[in-house]
Motif scaffolding. Structure first.
Motif, PDB file in Angstrom:
ATOM      1  N   UNK A 173     -28.438  64.643  66.584  1.00 38.93           N
ATOM      2  CA  UNK A 173     -29.194  63.416  65.585  1.00 38.93           C
ATOM      3  C   UNK A 173     -28.256  62.503  65.171  1.00 38.93           C
ATOM      4  N   UNK A 174     -26.913  62.980  65.198  1.00 42.46           N
ATOM      5  CA  UNK A 174     -25.779  62.129  64.587  1.00 42.46           C
ATOM      6  C   UNK A 174     -24.700  62.940  64.214  1.00 42.46           C
ATOM      7  N   UNK A 175     -23.832  62.252  63.307  1.00 38.67           N
ATOM      8  CA  UNK A 175     -22.599  62.830  62.800  1.00 38.67           C
ATOM      9  C   UNK A 175     -22.369  62.805  61.466  1.00 38.67           C
ATOM     10  N   UNK A 176     -22.281  64.022  60.639  1.00 41.51           N
ATOM     11  CA  UNK A 176     -21.937  63.858  59.389  1.00 41.51           C
ATOM     12  C   UNK A 176     -20.295  63.742  58.870  1.00 41.51           C
ATOM     13  N   UNK A 177     -19.952  63.038  58.041  1.00 37.12           N
ATOM     14  CA  UNK A 177     -18.337  62.886  57.662  1.00 37.12           C
ATOM     15  C   UNK A 177     -18.253  63.268  56.354  1.00 37.12           C
ATOM     16  N   UNK A 178     -17.115  63.693  56.075  1.00 36.04           N
ATOM     17  CA  UNK A 178     -16.503  63.915  54.474  1.00 36.04           C
ATOM     18  C   UNK A 178     -15.192  63.280  54.494  1.00 36.04           C
ATOM     19  N   UNK A 179     -15.102  62.546  53.554  1.00 34.26           N
ATOM     20  CA  UNK A 179     -13.692  61.805  53.263  1.00 34.26           C
ATOM     21  C   UNK A 179     -12.909  62.166  52.027  1.00 34.26           C
ATOM     22  N   UNK A 180     -11.616  62.509  52.294  1.00 35.25           N
ATOM     23  CA  UNK A 180     -10.996  63.303  51.292  1.00 35.25           C
ATOM     24  C   UNK A 180      -9.777  62.139  50.656  1.00 35.25           C
ATOM     25  N   UNK A 181      -9.594  62.517  49.351  1.00 31.09           N
ATOM     26  CA  UNK A 181      -8.498  61.727  48.873  1.00 31.09           C
ATOM     27  C   UNK A 181      -7.316  62.356  49.054  1.00 31.09           C
ATOM     28  N   UNK A 182      -6.359  61.470  49.948  1.00 29.42           N
ATOM     29  CA  UNK A 182      -4.901  61.884  50.167  1.00 29.42           C
ATOM     30  C   UNK A 182      -4.133  61.940  49.123  1.00 29.42           C
ATOM     31  N   UNK A 183      -4.278  61.181  47.912  1.00 29.43           N
ATOM     32  CA  UNK A 183      -3.611  61.400  46.725  1.00 29.43           C
ATOM     33  C   UNK A 183      -3.715  62.712  46.330  1.00 29.43           C
ATOM     34  N   UNK A 184      -4.649  63.668  46.369  1.00 30.39           N
ATOM     35  CA  UNK A 184      -4.755  64.892  45.875  1.00 30.39           C
ATOM     36  C   UNK A 184      -3.517  65.717  46.838  1.00 30.39           C
ATOM     37  N   UNK A 185      -3.600  65.447  48.110  1.00 29.95           N
ATOM     38  CA  UNK A 185      -2.293  66.102  48.897  1.00 29.95           C
ATOM     39  C   UNK A 185      -1.065  65.702  48.236  1.00 29.95           C
ATOM     40  N   UNK A 186      -0.918  64.497  48.031  1.00 32.30           N
ATOM     41  CA  UNK A 186       0.321  64.099  47.310  1.00 32.30           C
ATOM     42  C   UNK A 186       0.647  64.846  46.108  1.00 32.30           C
ATOM     43  N   UNK A 187      -0.300  65.057  45.293  1.00 35.97           N
ATOM     44  CA  UNK A 187      -0.273  65.868  43.922  1.00 35.97           C
ATOM     45  C   UNK A 187       0.358  67.317  44.271  1.00 35.97           C
ATOM     46  N   UNK A 188      -0.280  68.042  45.359  1.00 31.61           N
ATOM     47  CA  UNK A 188       0.073  69.294  45.697  1.00 31.61           C
ATOM     48  C   UNK A 188       1.521  69.328  46.046  1.00 31.61           C
ATOM     49  N   UNK A 189       1.930  68.345  46.998  1.00 34.48           N
ATOM     50  CA  UNK A 189       3.416  68.304  47.425  1.00 34.48           C
ATOM     51  C   UNK A 189       4.370  68.077  46.475  1.00 34.48           C
ATOM     52  N   UNK A 190       3.726  67.139  45.807  1.00 35.55           N
ATOM     53  CA  UNK A 190       4.927  67.050  44.250  1.00 35.55           C
ATOM     54  C   UNK A 190       4.987  68.153  43.707  1.00 35.55           C
ATOM     55  N   UNK A 191       3.808  68.779  43.263  1.00 38.64           N
ATOM     56  CA  UNK A 191       4.108  70.204  42.809  1.00 38.64           C
ATOM     57  C   UNK A 191       4.902  71.271  43.329  1.00 38.64           C
ATOM     58  N   UNK A 192       4.892  71.082  44.775  1.00 39.60           N
ATOM     59  CA  UNK A 192       5.723  71.996  45.386  1.00 39.60           C
ATOM     60  C   UNK A 192       7.199  71.800  45.529  1.00 39.60           C
ATOM     61  N   UNK A 193       7.612  70.736  45.328  1.00 40.18           N
ATOM     62  CA  UNK A 193       8.895  70.230  45.195  1.00 40.18           C
ATOM     63  C   UNK A 193       9.499  70.451  43.798  1.00 40.18           C
ATOM     64  N   UNK A 194      10.212  71.560  43.711  1.00 42.03           N
ATOM     65  CA  UNK A 194      10.849  72.226  42.431  1.00 42.03           C
ATOM     66  C   UNK A 194      12.139  71.993  42.317  1.00 42.03           C
ATOM     67  N   UNK A 195      12.879  71.852  43.481  1.00 44.80           N
ATOM     68  CA  UNK A 195      14.354  71.659  43.386  1.00 44.80           C
ATOM     69  C   UNK A 195      14.900  70.500  44.000  1.00 44.80           C
ATOM     70  N   UNK A 196      15.715  69.680  43.350  1.00 44.72           N
ATOM     71  CA  UNK A 196      16.238  68.274  44.151  1.00 44.72           C
ATOM     72  C   UNK A 196      17.145  68.750  45.343  1.00 44.72           C
TER      73      UNK A 196
END
Length: 750
Positions: A211-234
């Motif tokens: 019948x067709x295709x469904x799509x779901x679009x994700x915010x990449x800034x959310x991924x950026x926030x997760x990576x930023x919180x994971x970087x705890x050491x300089x």
């Protein structure tokens, strides 16, 4: 040899002995030095070997910790993506059977509302040409969040359903269309200065057609926030790339964008930079030297998580160990102490290995338990599919999660898993047995979702093969989690249409047979009475005619009893209610019972006049039945105690005998139709087993209650409670009580 020669010989001997002793001492010192040197060398070699092993273990430990941090970030990202994949699967499954544009739009709004606001930007349902609206090539509703107003209502648009956009030729559409129902994740892209990632999947109709295709679009800034919180050491940098090498998230995003723009790269977002460009930036910044790099892939989606750590910080413990070993080689005993320290640190590495081994064992145990759960699930599924009763389970929002074959047969294919209850409701329009249509909120399953326990509810529905009407008996119950919150509901439905029809036919047969028997019985009794009156019969003939009359009377009572039971069961038993003085009615019933059972005295305790509102004849029928049972099943000479006690707005009649009693296993069935507790025993007194059934039914029709307590060998205690009329006067004469007792049902037991 003179004296001087002898002294000279002794001096020579002393000198030779001293030389031998010095030589022995030198040899001993050399041997000691050699042994000391050998011990030192051996200890040094041993310490160096231990140091090498310890440093190797520490390096492995540091690398394992670095990889563990990387895997932790990958696990968090994988969890987010799995949630998006489940959302995509749900949208594809639910959109497949929908045929109306409005239903598609409502589904999209609900699915977006259930998705995490910080992760999912929007979703679309893109139809093949003509698969939703015939003749329409582009039909792709898209609903997304209002980024300008956080928490606002989602926005539904068809602006992408145009030839200019031509979603049918987009790579994400083509890849999902060719994937055969698997989820495809695209490379990141930028629209309106915002970075997104798209998950797409084909969906099909009930016959398996695309019948067709469904799509779901994700915010990449959310991924950026997760990576930023994971970087705890300089000293450590964690970042994420796509399978093709596009940068998805980096803690130094601003520096990278500034570096790219300084080289005339018109980049709008980080995802427009590649891993190759990142390596060039690291080379210029000196971040590609003296660093240890670890890479972990996220399963299924192929995202790669990198960890770049300064080796001076990562292997700091290793370098410190090396400096210690230099000092320990100078001081052997210190070296021995350092050896212990190195072994202790080696133990840490072994402990880490044991921990990893324990985790492996736990994973194997989890897999074993999961296999057991799958086996139990298969067994439960087989049981459910083999049941004759329909079993339906819904989640907390009313979406059907399980329906066995009996449910599909009973309700039709509208009861498929994934369908909402409010979508099934219009197909059946359930009604109560009184014909009144039930509101959706009054359905047993909906009530169970509100936390109610619903038992033995009967209703009428329209079957799958209309216009056939089905009568169902349902039981519904909520399912709760550990906190008591309702998370699901289960309902069991049984088709009792045939049972009710059989019961109706049985009642019709009893009524018809009773009516057919009344006429010949009346003729027989009339002829017998006429024969006795026309001319005096002989003594033998008189006894025969009297026996015929008694037999006819007994048959007439049985017929009337069957009619009363049938009418009571069908709700057609008529009552002519009036004000009745209960004490006088009890006295008349006692007199009648004493006449039939003279060997069992009945004692009525003093009681005031008590008035009730009811059918005089029916109440007399009940009293006669209860008193007759008490006297009939009491040993000869044992009395029956009767008491009439006003109790507020009610009156209680108590009948207590010292008879044979009723066995405990049969006590709960004494009010059933045609049930005789003493059938087949030496205490069997005959009858149809309808007396207590009729008595209880008549009492219930008067708004009262009939209860029975009994112990085998000790007697029975019956309590009858009726609503009481307060401050009233008699309206009937005493002769009416006698007329009531002359009703044919009162003569003998039922």
């Amino acid at each position: 040899m003179d004296r001087e020669d002898i002294i000279a010989l002794f001096r020579i001997h002393d000198r030779s002995s001293s030389s031998r002793e010095k030589a022995t001492a030198r040899r001993s010192l050399s041997l000691a030095l050699l042994l000391t040197g050998m011990v030192g060398v051996l200890l040094t070699i041993g310490l160096l070997d231990v140091d090498r092993r310890a440093r190797h273990g520490q390096e492995q430990e540091a690398q394992a910790q670095q990889k563990a941090r990387t895997q932790e970030l990958a696990s968090e990202l994988g969890t987010t993506l799995r949630g998006a994949e489940q959302l995509t699967d749900t949208l594809a499954v639910l959109a497949g059977p929908l045929q109306e544009k409005r239903a598609i739009e409502e589904l999209m709004r609900r699915v977006l509302a259930s998705a995490p606001e910080s992760t999912v930007y929007g979703l679309g349902v893109w139809f093949e040409p003509g698969r939703l609206v015939p003749g329409t090539r582009y039909m792709g509703p898209y609903v997304h969040r209002d980024v300008a107003r956080r928490g606002g209502l989602p926005i539904l648009t068809y602006e992408w359903s145009t030839p200019a956009y031509d979603y049918l030729r987009r790579p994400w559409y083509q890849q999902a269309r060719a994937s055969g129902g698997r989820i495809v994740i695209s490379e990141p892209y930028v629209e309106e200065d915002q970075a997104y990632e798209t998950l797409s999947r084909a969906f099909f109709d009930d016959q398996g057609g695309l019948r067709g295709v469904v799509s779901v679009d994700l915010f990449l800034p959310q991924v950026t926030d997760m990576v930023r919180h994971a970087n705890l050491s300089p000293s450590e940098i964690l970042y994420v790339t796509s399978p093709a090498g596009a940068l998805l998230a980096h803690p130094r995003e601003e520096q990278l964008l500034a570096w790219a723009r300084a080289r005339d790269r018109p980049v709008r977002a980080l995802c427009e930079l590649t891993l190759v460009e990142l390596r060039a930036w690291e080379h210029e910044q000196g971040l590609d030297r003296g660093r240890h790099l670890t890479e972990v892939s996220i399963p299924q989606v192929g995202w790669r998580v990198f960890a770049s750590t300064d080796e001076g910080v990562l292997f700091k413990a290793v370098h410190r160990q090396k400096r210690w070993m230099v000092a320990l080689c100078v001081m052997l005993w210190g070296g021995l102490g350092a050896s212990g320290l190195a072994m202790a640190r080696s133990e840490r590495a072994r402990a880490l290995m044991r921990t990893l081994a324990e985790r492996q064992r736990q994973e194997e145990e989890r897999q074993r338990l999961l296999a057991q759960v799958r086996q139990r699930s298969a067994e439960l599924q087989a049981i459910l599919e083999g049941m004759l009763d329909a079993v339906i389970v819904t989640d907390a929002v009313g979406v059907i999660t399980l329906a066995n074959q009996a449910a599909l047969k009973l309700f039709g294919q509208v009861m498929l898993e994934g369908t909402r209850l409010d979508a099934v409701y219009p197909h059946h329009r359930p009604r109560g047995l009184d014909g009144q249509e039930l509101a959706f909120e009054e359905l047993p399953m909906v009530r169970a979702l509100r936390g109610e326990q619903v038992s033995d509810t009967e209703l009428i529905i329209t079957g799958p093969q209309a216009p056939r009407q089905l009568v169902l008996r349902l039981n519904s119950a909520p399912l709760r989690d550990e906190s008591g919150r309702v998370i699901a509901a289960v309902s069991v439905a049984r088709d009792i249409t045939q049972a009710l029809e059989l019961e109706r036919l049985q009642g019709d047969f009893v009524r018809m047979a009773a009516h057919e028997l009344k006429t010949p019985l009346t003729v027989m009794k009339s002829f017998a009475q006429l024969s006795r009156r026309t001319e005096p019969p002989s003594p033998v003939l008189g006894r025969l005619l009297e026996g015929i009359c008694r037999g006819v009377d007994r048959m007439d009572r049985l017929v009337r009893t069957l009619l009363d039971a049938s009418q009571l069961q069908s709700g057609q038993l008529r009552f002519e209610k009036e004000k009745v003085e209960l004490r006088a009615l009890v006295e008349a019933a006692i007199a009648r019972t004493i006449a039939n059972h003279p060997n069992n005295p009945i004692h009525l305790q003093p009681a005031p006049e008590t008035w009730v509102f009811g059918d005089r004849a029916r109440l007399a029928q009940v009293l006669t039945e209860l008193l007759d049972n008490a006297a009939r099943y009491s040993p000869m000479g044992h009395g029956v105690e009767v008491a009439v006690t006003p109790d507020g707005d009610a009156v209680e009649l108590s009948i207590h005998d010292q008879g044979i009693g009723i066995p405990a296993r049969q006590r709960d069935r004494v009010f059933e139709r045609f049930y005789r507790a003493h059938a087949g025993t030496p205490h069997d007194r005959g009858g149809l087993g309808l007396g207590l059934f009729l008595a209880r039914g008549i009492v219930l029709q008067h708004g009262g209650r009939l209860e029975l307590e009994s112990r085998e060998g000790e007697g029975t205690h019956v309590r009858l409670r009726l609503p009481r009329l307060l401050e009233t006067r008699p309206v009937s004469s005493g002769c009416q009580f006698s007329e009531a007792l002359m009703h044919p049902l009162r003569d003998g037991g039922l």
